[in-house]
Design an enzyme around this catalytic site. Structure first.
Site, PDB file in Angstrom:
ATOM      1  N   GLY A 227       0.833  -1.200   0.000  1.00  0.00           N
ATOM      2  CA  GLY A 227       0.000   0.000   0.000  1.00  0.00           C
ATOM      3  C   GLY A 227       0.863   1.244   0.000  1.00  0.00           C
ATOM      4  N   SER A 228       0.322   2.325   0.506  1.00  0.00           N
ATOM      5  CA  SER A 228       1.024   3.603   0.449  1.00  0.00           C
ATOM      6  C   SER A 228       2.167   3.655   1.452  1.00  0.00           C
ATOM      7  CB  SER A 228       0.054   4.752   0.733  1.00  0.00           C
ATOM      8  OG  SER A 228      -0.325   4.759   2.098  1.00  0.00           O
ATOM      9  N   GLU A 247       5.740  -3.321   0.851  1.00  0.00           N
ATOM     10  CA  GLU A 247       5.817  -2.969  -0.568  1.00  0.00           C
ATOM     11  C   GLU A 247       4.995  -1.709  -0.717  1.00  0.00           C
ATOM     12  OE1 GLU A 247       5.181  -2.017  -3.943  1.00  0.00           O
ATOM     13  OE2 GLU A 247       3.772  -3.672  -4.179  1.00  0.00           O
ATOM     14  N   LEU A 248       5.699  -0.563  -0.913  1.00  0.00           N
ATOM     15  CA  LEU A 248       5.072   0.742  -0.751  1.00  0.00           C
ATOM     16  C   LEU A 248       5.052   1.529  -2.063  1.00  0.00           C
ATOM     17  CD1 LEU A 248       6.752   1.503   2.699  1.00  0.00           C
ATOM     18  CD2 LEU A 248       4.567   0.355   2.245  1.00  0.00           C
ATOM     19  N   CYS A 281       2.073   0.515  -8.685  1.00  0.00           N
ATOM     20  CA  CYS A 281       3.197   1.283  -8.160  1.00  0.00           C
ATOM     21  C   CYS A 281       4.387   1.303  -9.109  1.00  0.00           C
ATOM     22  CB  CYS A 281       3.615   0.748  -6.790  1.00  0.00           C
ATOM     23  SG  CYS A 281       3.747  -1.033  -6.720  1.00  0.00           S
ATOM     24  N   GLU A 375       3.637  10.630  -6.394  1.00  0.00           N
ATOM     25  CA  GLU A 375       3.093   9.472  -7.097  1.00  0.00           C
ATOM     26  C   GLU A 375       1.675   9.771  -7.563  1.00  0.00           C
ATOM     27  OE1 GLU A 375       2.734   4.640  -6.560  1.00  0.00           O
ATOM     28  OE2 GLU A 375       2.662   5.904  -4.777  1.00  0.00           O
TER      29      GLU A 375
END
Length: 472
Positions: A227-228, A247-248, A281, A375
């Site tokens: 996520g963020s 996992e950002l 992402c 982003e």
């Protein structure tokens, strides 16, 4: 109206918290509802998971068989998954089928890892006075794994959490995105049908309160989060000494050198920038193009992006569907408007309609604009010219993120230099930043997180090494 339920202790039960709608992302109308898991339900799910783990996981062979059978069942229900993702994720058919196929592969790979889950022999005789001693290591599961997953990969990211965790012998409590609960539930149903034991999988729906309650349960030994970056920081701080995999976010870049094969590169670039409406992402946000070929790339990409069909995901020709919410589309549309006001040129795109943002290509983008320094997570790609390769490397490394970068070049020396200089988790030569094969290690550096997905690598993150020695 369908009611989405929670899987707790092997039973599908309604939530006891606040009710929420699940929207058709293109039409904006409810297609299902769910109630948040209450605090007692979250605590019960974790307690049952811990009890199931303490009683013992199935042996490795059976864990492999369950995951393999789940992969087969997913294939049998592929069209049902496609229908759900068209509604609750807004995916066109191509994106939804990609999720199904990759989920099947991830579960199959996890089954293989379960069957060969082992440690190493230790060369103790190589140490002084240890000639009468033998040693080896065992890989052992951690216990309860909390998996917190996003809307943009409602099947495959879920499989990347559950598959390796259960392959190692852990029990899993899944908290999927509130945008896409139906897909996660169907996958959970198939795992139960495949034989995952009672308590080894729970599915809980809810928002920040649900995650906070999970964090308060000390028997949760591992948090796997996608996520963020902002939310990842909060989860990491609350985890304390417990392990995490993060996992950002990212500002994904791909570099196109003057010697690149554009006939090969440009179709890959368009797909990487706009699949899933850019809500990945590793979707290309900044396309760094060497100045000698910048005009040609601009002209060719403008034509290709304008030709992309967008809108209703139920239309078989649609390539770019809606964003996950109208609010997200408003934000992306606002960023585009801001960039145009500050001097950017729109080479392709148009006005937002509801939750749909037309695939957009921008030039003359700089770091004053949000699309150039934050982003975007939408169907927007920005062309950025560069002169020297060092300039391109500096541009990539200047972002706070470091997930993946692609580079198109035929110069081996430039490819190897990129592999050494780029501060990212993955460098893909003659592929885009969005290139991923599910068996590879996948993860980032800097504010893009840490830890690696990919069943072979994740199963080791979700377990620990135990040393055993024997003296004769």
């Amino acid at each position: 109206m369908k009611e989405v339920r929670h899987l707790i202790g092997g039973e599908w039960v309604p939530g006891d918290g606040m009710e929420h709608p699940v929207l058709d992302k293109f039409r904006g109308v409810p297609v299902a509802t769910f109630r948040n898991a209450g605090t007692r339900q979250v605590e019960a799910a974790v307690a049952m998971a811990h009890a199931a783990f303490a009683a013992g996981a199935p042996v490795a062979h059976l864990r492999g068989h369950i995951l393999q059978e789940a992969s087969r069942l997913v294939g049998d229900r592929a069209e049902e998954f496609v229908g759900l993702m068209r509604q609750e994720a807004g995916f066109p058919r191509s994106d939804a089928l990609g999720e199904v196929r990759r989920c099947m592969e991830t579960l199959r790979l996890s089954a293989e890892e379960a069957r060969r889950f082992c440690g190493d022999v230790l060369p103790l005789e190589g140490a002084p006075d240890q000639g009468e001693r033998m040693g080896f290591t065992l890989r052992v599961p951690l216990g309860v794994v909390a998996a917190i997953t996003p809307f943009n990969s409602p099947m495959n990211t879920v499989a990347h959490k559950i598959g390796p965790a259960f392959a190692a012998g852990n029990a899993v409590v899944l908290k999927p995105s509130t945008h896409t609960p139906m897909t996660a539930c169907l996958l959970g149903e198939l795992l139960v049908q495949a034989g995952i034991p009672r308590g080894f999988l729970s599915v809980l729906h809810g928002g920040a309160d649900t995650v906070q309650t999970l964090q308060s349960q000390e028997s949760v030994r591992f948090f796997a989060f996608t996520g963020s970056t902002e939310v990842g920081r909060i989860i990491q701080q609350a985890a304390g000494l417990r392990r995490t995999q993060m996992e950002l976010g990212s500002i994904a870049c791909t570099i196109v050198c003057a010697d690149a094969d554009l006939d090969r590169a440009l179709p890959k670039i368009v797909n990487a920038a706009y699949r899933k409406a850019g809500q990945v992402c590793t979707s290309i946000q900044l396309l760094l193009v060497q100045s000698q070929i910048a005009q040609r790339v601009e002209q060719e990409l403008s034509r290709r992006v304008r030709d992309l069909a967008f809108g209703d995901p139920s239309n078989e020709h649609t390539v770019v569907g809606p964003l996950i919410s109208e609010e997200a589309a408003q934000r992306v549309g606002g960023w585009i408007t801001e960039a145009l006001a500050l001097g950017a040129r729109r080479l392709a795109g148009g006005d937002r309609v509801g939750s749909v943002v037309p695939p957009t290509l921008l030039a003359n983008v700089d770091a004053r604009m949000k699309v150039g320094c934050q982003e975007v997570f939408g169907p927007v790609m920005c062309l950025v010219p560069f002169d020297s390769l060092e300039d391109a490397f500096d541009r990539v490394n200047a972002t706070p993120y470091g997930l993946a970068t692609g580079i198109f070049t035929h110069r081996l020396s430039d490819a190897l230099l990129a592999a050494r200089r780029l501060q990212v988790g993955g460098v893909h030569v003659n592929e885009t930043s969005s290139s991923r094969v599910d068996l590879m290690p996948y993860g980032g550096s800097k504010s893009s997180g840490f830890g690696r997905e990919g069943p072979h690598y994740a199963i080791r993150e979700m377990s620990e090494e135990r040393v055993v020695t024997i003296s004769s």
